[in-house]
Scaffold this motif. Structure first.
Motif, PDB file in Angstrom:
ATOM      1  N   ARG A  97       0.828  -1.202   0.000  1.00  0.00           N
ATOM      2  CA  ARG A  97       0.000   0.000   0.000  1.00  0.00           C
ATOM      3  C   ARG A  97       0.867   1.259   0.000  1.00  0.00           C
ATOM      4  NH1 ARG A  97      -2.668  -3.424   3.616  1.00  0.00           N
ATOM      5  NH2 ARG A  97      -4.694  -4.064   2.828  1.00  0.00           N
ATOM      6  N   HIS A  98       0.447   2.219  -0.788  1.00  0.00           N
ATOM      7  CA  HIS A  98       1.104   3.527  -0.834  1.00  0.00           C
ATOM      8  C   HIS A  98       0.427   4.402   0.219  1.00  0.00           C
ATOM      9  CE1 HIS A  98       2.347   7.207  -3.457  1.00  0.00           C
ATOM     10  NE2 HIS A  98       2.876   7.218  -2.266  1.00  0.00           N
ATOM     11  N   GLU A 118      -5.713  11.241  -5.272  1.00  0.00           N
ATOM     12  CA  GLU A 118      -5.852  10.650  -6.606  1.00  0.00           C
ATOM     13  C   GLU A 118      -4.598  10.905  -7.445  1.00  0.00           C
ATOM     14  OE1 GLU A 118      -8.669  10.920 -10.573  1.00  0.00           O
ATOM     15  OE2 GLU A 118      -9.395  11.811  -8.704  1.00  0.00           O
ATOM     16  N   ARG A 121      -1.928   8.688  -6.204  1.00  0.00           N
ATOM     17  CA  ARG A 121      -2.403   7.299  -6.120  1.00  0.00           C
ATOM     18  C   ARG A 121      -2.212   6.704  -4.717  1.00  0.00           C
ATOM     19  NH1 ARG A 121      -0.096   8.055 -11.047  1.00  0.00           N
ATOM     20  NH2 ARG A 121      -1.464   7.811 -12.822  1.00  0.00           N
ATOM     21  N   ALA A 122      -2.609   7.476  -3.716  1.00  0.00           N
ATOM     22  CA  ALA A 122      -2.481   7.019  -2.332  1.00  0.00           C
ATOM     23  C   ALA A 122      -3.563   5.992  -2.018  1.00  0.00           C
ATOM     24  CB  ALA A 122      -2.607   8.199  -1.375  1.00  0.00           C
ATOM     25  N   ASP A 123      -3.151   4.901  -1.402  1.00  0.00           N
ATOM     26  CA  ASP A 123      -4.117   3.933  -0.885  1.00  0.00           C
ATOM     27  C   ASP A 123      -4.635   4.387   0.472  1.00  0.00           C
ATOM     28  OD1 ASP A 123      -3.895   1.870  -2.988  1.00  0.00           O
ATOM     29  OD2 ASP A 123      -1.832   1.702  -2.249  1.00  0.00           O
ATOM     30  N   ILE A 124      -3.731   4.955   1.271  1.00  0.00           N
ATOM     31  CA  ILE A 124      -4.095   5.511   2.577  1.00  0.00           C
ATOM     32  C   ILE A 124      -3.536   6.930   2.627  1.00  0.00           C
ATOM     33  CG2 ILE A 124      -3.883   5.312   5.084  1.00  0.00           C
ATOM     34  CD1 ILE A 124      -3.383   2.285   4.656  1.00  0.00           C
ATOM     35  N   LYS A 137     -13.565   5.818   3.570  1.00  0.00           N
ATOM     36  CA  LYS A 137     -13.069   5.521   2.230  1.00  0.00           C
ATOM     37  C   LYS A 137     -13.857   6.346   1.228  1.00  0.00           C
ATOM     38  CE  LYS A 137     -11.541   1.924  -0.818  1.00  0.00           C
ATOM     39  NZ  LYS A 137     -11.226   0.527  -0.975  1.00  0.00           N
ATOM     40  N   ASN A 140     -10.832   5.234  -4.235  1.00  0.00           N
ATOM     41  CA  ASN A 140      -9.897   4.141  -3.961  1.00  0.00           C
ATOM     42  C   ASN A 140      -9.007   4.401  -2.745  1.00  0.00           C
ATOM     43  OD1 ASN A 140     -10.705   2.629  -6.240  1.00  0.00           O
ATOM     44  ND2 ASN A 140      -9.462   3.951  -7.559  1.00  0.00           N
ATOM     45  N   THR A 141      -9.303   5.449  -1.996  1.00  0.00           N
ATOM     46  CA  THR A 141      -8.412   5.874  -0.925  1.00  0.00           C
ATOM     47  C   THR A 141      -9.122   5.847   0.429  1.00  0.00           C
ATOM     48  OG1 THR A 141      -7.266   7.339  -2.479  1.00  0.00           O
ATOM     49  CG2 THR A 141      -6.900   7.748  -0.136  1.00  0.00           C
ATOM     50  N   ASP A 167      -4.406  -5.698   7.726  1.00  0.00           N
ATOM     51  CA  ASP A 167      -5.467  -5.288   6.812  1.00  0.00           C
ATOM     52  C   ASP A 167      -6.594  -4.526   7.495  1.00  0.00           C
ATOM     53  OD1 ASP A 167      -4.185  -6.336   4.548  1.00  0.00           O
ATOM     54  OD2 ASP A 167      -4.969  -8.331   4.966  1.00  0.00           O
ATOM     55  N   LEU A 185      -9.288  -2.979   5.521  1.00  0.00           N
ATOM     56  CA  LEU A 185      -8.719  -2.490   4.259  1.00  0.00           C
ATOM     57  C   LEU A 185      -8.991  -3.469   3.134  1.00  0.00           C
ATOM     58  CD1 LEU A 185      -5.322  -1.204   5.639  1.00  0.00           C
ATOM     59  CD2 LEU A 185      -7.285   0.140   4.972  1.00  0.00           C
TER      60      LEU A 185
END
Length: 185
Positions: A97-98, A118, A121-124, A137, A140-141, A167, A185
């Motif tokens: 995860r980024h 966005e 492209r951060a996941d968290i 959420k 996608n973040t 997770d 997650l």
């Protein structure tokens, strides 16, 4: 992988110590989302305000502590901390995860946070600054604000920190140990 997340300690040594002992001592690393040492001119002076003592505790921390600059952090604070604190962002890649952290005073609205998350492209995407928890959420973040272990601005006054592990993300009350919010997650 276990990641401790804390923000807005504002020089409070005992509040850091409580969060560390209860939640972070077995973490792989810790992300501090800024406002580390200085209490700020609008905040009350708390009994455990001891920025030099907090700096010693953070410097002695056996895990890496990644810190992004908050609006109350200054160059003089860097003189007493061994790790860099002047970067406006922290980037980490863990468990696929980024993770990106920014204090939050430069991206205050959800729209600004969404655009930045966005674009990179951060996941968290982690912010502090407002001393109030967020765990939601959007797209996608996952957006996380761990709150503050020192100067909570929650309606109930709970002092909080967060842990990313297995997770899931959990926000904890540092005094009771209760889970205040959680998300898979």
């Amino acid at each position: 992988m276990k990641i401790g997340v804390i923000s807005d300690t504002h020089g409070c040594q005992e509040h850091w110590a409580k969060a560390y002992e209860k939640f972070f001592k077995d973490a792989d690393f810790i992300i501090h989302v800024g406002d580390v040492l200085y209490h700020g001119p609008r905040n009350p002076m708390l009994e455990d305000y001891n920025p030099a003592g907090l700096a010693e505790k953070i410097n002695a921390c056996p895990q890496p502590v990644l810190i992004c600059k908050g609006n109350c952090d200054s160059e003089v604070d860097q003189l007493v901390l061994n790790m860099p604190i002047q970067s406006p962002y922290v980037h980490a890649f863990a468990d696929g995860r980024h993770i990106v952290a920014v204090h939050g005073h430069t991206v205050e609205t959800d729209a600004e946070k969404d655009r930045m998350a966005e674009a990179i492209r951060a996941d968290i995407f982690i912010c502090g600054h407002v001393h109030v928890n967020v765990l939601e959420k959007r797209g996608n973040t996952v957006f996380l604000n761990p709150g503050s272990p020192s100067l909570s601005k929650r309606e109930d006054g709970r002092q909080t920190c967060a842990v990313i592990e297995n997770d899931s993300i959990r926000i904890y009350d540092i005094n009771s140990g209760e889970i205040v919010m959680e998300m898979d997650l």
